[in-house]
Design an enzyme around this catalytic site. Structure first.
Site, PDB file in Angstrom:
ATOM      1  N   GLY A 356      -0.314  -4.573  -2.491  1.00 43.59           N
ATOM      2  CA  GLY A 356       0.098  -3.201  -2.281  1.00 43.59           C
ATOM      3  C   GLY A 356       1.592  -3.030  -2.421  1.00 43.59           C
ATOM      4  N   GLY A 358       4.081  -0.281  -1.022  1.00 44.54           N
ATOM      5  CA  GLY A 358       4.250   0.939  -0.243  1.00 44.54           C
ATOM      6  C   GLY A 358       5.673   1.438  -0.349  1.00 44.54           C
ATOM      7  N   GLY A 359       5.898   2.594   0.266  1.00 44.13           N
ATOM      8  CA  GLY A 359       7.248   3.108   0.299  1.00 44.13           C
ATOM      9  C   GLY A 359       8.143   2.138   1.059  1.00 44.13           C
ATOM     10  NE  ARG A 362       8.097  -5.967  -4.934  1.00 42.97           N
ATOM     11  CZ  ARG A 362       7.561  -6.233  -6.122  1.00 42.97           C
ATOM     12  NH1 ARG A 362       6.571  -7.082  -6.238  1.00 42.97           N
ATOM     13  NH2 ARG A 362       8.028  -5.656  -7.192  1.00 42.97           N
ATOM     14  CG  ASP A 474       3.798   7.187   8.021  1.00 46.76           C
ATOM     15  OD1 ASP A 474       3.568   8.361   7.649  1.00 46.76           O
ATOM     16  OD2 ASP A 474       4.216   6.300   7.260  1.00 46.76           O
TER      17      ASP A 474
END
Ligand SMILES: *[C@@H]1O[C@H](CO)[C@@H](O)[C@H](O)[C@H]1NC(C)=O
Ligand SMILES: *[C@@H]1O[C@H](CO)[C@@H](O)[C@H](O)[C@H]1NC(C)=O
Ligand SMILES: *[C@@H]1O[C@H](CO)[C@@H](O)[C@H](O)[C@H]1NC(C)=O
Ligand SMILES: *[C@@H]1O[C@H](CO)[C@@H](O)[C@H](O)[C@H]1NC(C)=O
Ligand SMILES: *[C@@H]1O[C@H](CO)[C@@H](O)[C@H](O)[C@H]1NC(C)=O
Ligand SMILES: *[C@@H]1O[C@H](CO)[C@@H](O)[C@H](O)[C@H]1NC(C)=O
Length: 671
Positions: A356, A358-359, A362, A474
Site C-alpha cells: 500500500g 498511503g498519504g 508506504r 481519520d
C-alpha cells in the site's frame, strides 16, 4: 626440514593411490575403485577430479550432472523377461551447511543418456514437469534425497527412494540401516553428513524383488535391506539400457557437492565388492592435511584479509540496521521492534512486498523472522522532536487495544527521520479498493452491511468501552481493512496525532481528510468523538452509494459531486434509494439500505450535538432502537453559512487520500 618432507610424502601417496586405482570392464559388468582414467560419458558439471573422485555436481547453483557407463547393457532376456542385476557404490554428499543440504542424487537405469531436457533442483536432473510420471520414460532410479519436496510427496529430507519413471517414489524410507552388530536395531544415517557411505542395489528378475541397502563405509553389508520391495520392471527395462548417476543442485544458497568414490556393477550376479583401500580420499580431509602443513603463512594473510572484509561488512551492516533507541524506550520492550528484524521480515523493504501507498507512507507485507508472524509494516517519515516521547507512549497504549474490529498494532521502531509501525497483516486489503476499483468484483450488500456493523462496533469500543477515550481522527474507507473472513477492521490509529507532532509546531493543522472532516473540527482543529461520528456518517454514505464523499467534476461538468448534498436532495424528494450504489444490482434489502443512508445523514449532521453517539448508532444498526426522524429542515453540512474558502485557506488539509480530496480544495475555493 619437516616442511619439505611432508609435501613430498603427500605427493608420493597421491601417486601410489593413482596407480592403484583401476577399472575393469567386461560385457556384463564393471568395477571402478576410484575413477582415474575411467571411460564414462559425463555431462553437465560432472567431472573426474585429479584424485579420481567422480564429482557429479560442484557448488555451482541450479546445475545438473550426469555420469553414465558409456556402453549400453541388455536388461532383458531372450524370452523378454527382465534380467537380474546387482550394483554397489560408495558416495559422499558434502554440504557447506551442517544442517541442510542442496539436492541429492540417484543411481539411474535408463534407455537414454540424453537428459538435456530434464530440470535441475528437485527434478534431480532426471525429468521435467512434462515427462515426470510418464510410463514411456523407461527410467528406474534409486534416489538418495536430501530435500523434502512436497511436489513429489517426499516423506522427509533424508530418505532413500525407489523411483519408477517418476520422482514420486514408489517406495521410500528414512536413510539408515539395520545394524547387525546391535541385533538389527535401526540406526539413522544423515546422507549429507559428508561421511562416505555405501549403497547396494540388488534386483531379482525372477520375482521382481528390488533391495536397497545402505550403510556407513567399512561396515559389512547389513543382512536386512533398508528397502525390499516388489517392483514390476518388465515394461521399464528394455534390451538396451544405460546405468549411471544423475544429480542436481538447487537454486538456493546451500552449496553441496556429490561425490562417487567407487562403483561396481554386474548383470545376473552379485556385484564384485569394492576395494576400500583403493578408494580416493575426499576433498575436505585432504584439504585439512594440506592446510596444516603447507599454508601457514598464506593462511595468516588470508585471515587478515577476512578480518578486514568482516570489519567493513560489520560497519555497513551497522549503517543498514541503524535505529534510534533511547533509555525511556526500554520499558516498552515487547512493543519495540528492531530495525534489523523488520528489514529481514520485508526482505529489505523490497518493492514486491509493497502492499500500500498511503498519504502517510508506504506499507509493506512481512513475515517476522522468529515468530513467522505475518505483519504489515508502515514506514512513516517524521522529524524526531520533543513530542516523540509522548507519541511513542501513545502508540504503546494503542498497542494494548484489543477488539475484533480494530487492527492490532504490535509495536514500532524508530530510525533517523523515520518511524516504522508494525500491524497485524490484513490479507484482503482496504475496503476503499473494493468499493471504488471497477476492476474488483462488486461487494454485495450483506458483506457491506457486515463491514459497516464491524466498523461501528470497533469505533464504539474506542469511544466508550476502553479504559481511555480514543478518538480515531481519520475514519474513512481506506482506513477500513478486511481480514481473511472479510470482517471490517479499523486501522491506522494514532497517525493523525503523529501528523500533529511531525509538522511545524507553530502552525495548527486540521487533521482529517476532506469530505470526512466535521465543520467544527475544520474551524477549531479539535477532534472529538463527535467528529469521528461525522466521519463515520460520510463513510456510511460512501459504502452505500459507492461514491467518494467528494467526487471530482465529471468530464464536461463544472461542479464536483458533494455526496452528502446529493443524498440530502434525494432524501428531501423522497427518493433516497436512488442514490444507492448501482453495482448492488436490483436484489437488495431496501430497508437496510435506506437505514444506512439515513443514518449516514444523521451522523453527518452539521451540529455536533445533533449527531448520535456510537452506542446509539450500534442500536440503530442492530434494529434495537428506531432511527429518529430527520428534521425536514435538515441542512447538509456543506451548505453551512460559513464560507468554505475561509477555513480552507487557514488550515492545510492533511494527507489527502485521493484525487477527489485534492480537487475538492481547488473547486470549492472557486465556489
Ligand atoms: C570409451 O568408451 C566408448 C564406448 O565403448 C569408446 O567408443 C571409446 O573409444 C572409449 N574411449 C576411451 C578413451 O577409451
Ligand atoms: C563447476 O564445474 C563447472 C564445469 O566443470 C565449472 O565451469 C564451474 O566453474 C565449477 N564451479 C565451481 C564452483 O567449482
Ligand atoms: C537430446 O535431446 C534433445 C531433446 O530433448 C535433442 O534436442 C538433442 O539433439 C539430443 N541430443 C543428442 C546428443 O541426442
Ligand atoms: C527412451 O524413451 C523415451 C521415452 O519413451 C523415448 O522418447 C526415447 O526415444 C527413448 N530413447 C531411446 C534411445 O530409445
Ligand atoms: C531417526 O530419524 C527419525 C526420522 O527423522 C527420527 O524420528 C528419529 O528420532 C531418529 N533417530 C535417531 C536415533 O536419531
Ligand atoms: C532382498 O532381501 C531379502 C531379505 O533379506 C532376501 O531374502 C532377498 O533374497 C533379497 N533379494 C535380493 C534380490 O537380493
Amino acid at each position: 626440514m619437516q616442511k619439505i618432507l611432508l609435501p613430498s610424502i603427500f605427493l608420493v601417496t597421491l601417486l601410489i593411490s593413482r596407480f592403484q586405482t583401476f577399472a575393469t570392464c567386461s560385457k556384463d559388468g564393471f568395477i571402478f575403485n576410484g575413477f582415474t582414467g575411467a571411460n564414462l560419458s559425463l555431462d553437465g558439471v560432472a567431472s573426474i577430479t585429479s584424485d579420481g573422485l567422480l564429482e557429479l555436481t560442484n557448488t555451482t547453483m541450479s546445475t545438473k550432472g550426469h555420469a553414465f557407463h558409456p556402453t549400453s547393457l541388455s536388461f532383458k532376456s531372450r524370452t523378454g523377461k527382465p534380467l537380474s542385476f546387482s550394483t554397489t557404490f560408495v558416495f559422499a554428499i558434502i554440504s557447506a551447511h551442517p544442517d541442510f543440504s542442496g539436492q541429492g542424487f540417484a543411481l539411474v537405469v535408463s534407455n537414454t543418456t540424453n537428459f538435456s531436457a530434464a530440470l535441475a533442483g528437485n527434478y534431480l536432473g532426471l525429468f521435467n514437469s512434462n515427462n515426470n510420471g510418464n510410463s514411456y520414460n523407461h527410467v528406474l532410479a534409486v534416489e538418495l534425497d536430501t530435500i523434502q519436496s512436497y511436489e513429489f510427496q517426499d516423506i522427509d529430507d533424508n530418505h532413500v527412494g525407489i523411483d519408477v519413471n517418476s520422482l514420486r517414489s514408489a517406495y521410500s524410507q528414512t536413510a539408515g540401516y539395520y545394524d547387525a552388530d546391535s541385533n538389527g536395531l535401526f540406526k539413522n544415517l544423515t546422507l549429507h553428513s559428508g561421511q562416505p557411505m555405501q549403497v547396494w542395489i540388488d534386483f531379482n528378475g525372477e520375482d521382481m524383488q528390488l533391495n536397497v541397502t545402505l550403510s556407513p563405509l567399512q561396515t559389512p553389508k547389513p543382512n536386512r535391506p533398508l528397502l525390499s520391495s516388489t517392483v514390476d520392471l518388465s515394461s521399464v527395462l528394455l534390451d538396451s539400457m544405460y546405468v549411471g548417476f544423475s544429480s542436481s543442485s538447487t537454486s538456493g544458497s546451500i552449496q553441496t557437492s556429490h561425490y562417487i568414490l567407487g562403483w561396481s556393477f554386474k548383470m545376473n550376479a552379485e556385484a564384485e565388492p569394492l576395494d576400500y583401500s583403493k578408494l580416493p580420499p575426499l576433498p575436505h580431509s585432504k584439504a585439512r592435511s594440506k592446510w596444516k602443513e603447507l599454508v601457514i603463512s598464506p593462511l595468516a594473510s588470508f585471515c587478515f584479509v577476512l578480518m578486514v572484509i568482516g570489519g567493513v561488512l560489520f560497519l555497513l551492516r551497522r549503517k543498514t540496521y541503524a535505529e534510534l533507541v533511547e533509555e525511556w524506550e526500554l520499558e516498552y520492550g515487547p512493543h519495540h521492534f528492531s530495525y534489523r528484524d523488520l528489514y529481514r521480515a520485508t526482505k529489505g523493504f523490497k518493492d514486491e512486498e509493497l502492499v500500500g501507498l498511503g498519504g502517510f507512507g508506504r506499507v509493506y507485507r512481512g513475515v517476522l523472522p522468529t515468530s513467522n508472524m505475518e505483519v504489515a509494516v508502515k514506514r512513516v517519515s517524521h522529524e524526531s522532536r520533543q513530542g516523540m516521547k509522548e507519541f511513542v507512549a501513545e502508540i504503546v497504549s494503542i498497542g494494548q487495544l484489543r477488539h475484533r474490529n480494530v487492527v492490532q498494532l504490535f509495536g514500532y521502531c524508530r530510525r533517523k527521520g523515520e518511524l516504522l509501525l508494525v500491524y497485524d497483516f490484513m490479507p484482503n486489503g482496504s475496503l476503499d479498493k473494493l468499493i471504488h476499483d471497477p476492476t474488483q468484483p462488486a461487494l454485495d450488500w450483506t458483506r457491506r452491511f457486515q463491514v459497516i456493523k464491524g466498523v461501528a462496533s470497533g469505533l464504539l469500543y474506542l469511544h466508550e468501552d476502553w479504559e481511555r477515550v480514543v478518538v480515531h481522527r481519520d475514519i474513512k474507507a481506506s482506513n477500513v481493512l478486511l481480514d481473511g473472513e472479510m470482517n471490517g477492521k479499523l486501522g491506522d490509529f494514532g497517525l493523525a496525532r503523529l501528523y500533529d507532532h511531525g509538522t511545524d509546531p507553530h502552525t495548527t493543522h486540521v487533521v482529517g481528510t476532506m469530505g470526512y472532516l466535521a465543520p467544527e473540527a475544520a474551524r477549531t482543529g479539535k477532534a472529538t468523538t463527535k467528529t469521528d461520528v461525522f466521519a463515520f456518517g460520510a463513510f456510511l454514505l460512501e459504502v452505500a452509494c459507492g461514491r467518494r464523499p467528494v467526487e471530482p467534476a465529471a468530464a464536461g461538468e463544472q461542479v464536483q459531486l458533494v455526496l452528502v448534498d446529493w443524498v440530502v436532495e434525494h432524501w428531501k424528494r423522497g427518493s433516497v434509494l436512488a442514490t444507492k450504489d448501482p453495482r448492488l444490482g436490483e436484489e437488495y434489502p431496501a430497508g437496510e439500505v435506506e437505514l444506512v443512508l439515513t443514518l449516514g445523514l444523521l451522523c453527518s449532521h452539521p451540529l455536533p450535538e445533533a449527531r448520535p453517539s456510537m452506542r446509539q448508532v450500534m442500536q440503530y444498526l442492530d434494529g434495537s432502537a428506531a432511527l429518529p426522524e430527520l428534521s425536514p429542515t435538515y441542512m447538509s453540512p456543506s451548505i453551512l453559512p460559513l464560507k468554505r474558502t475561509e477555513w480552507l485557506d487557514d488550515y492545510i488539509l492533511s494527507f489527502p487520500s485521493s484525487v477527489a480530496t485534492v480537487s475538492t480544495c481547488s473547486v470549492s475555493e472557486g465556489r
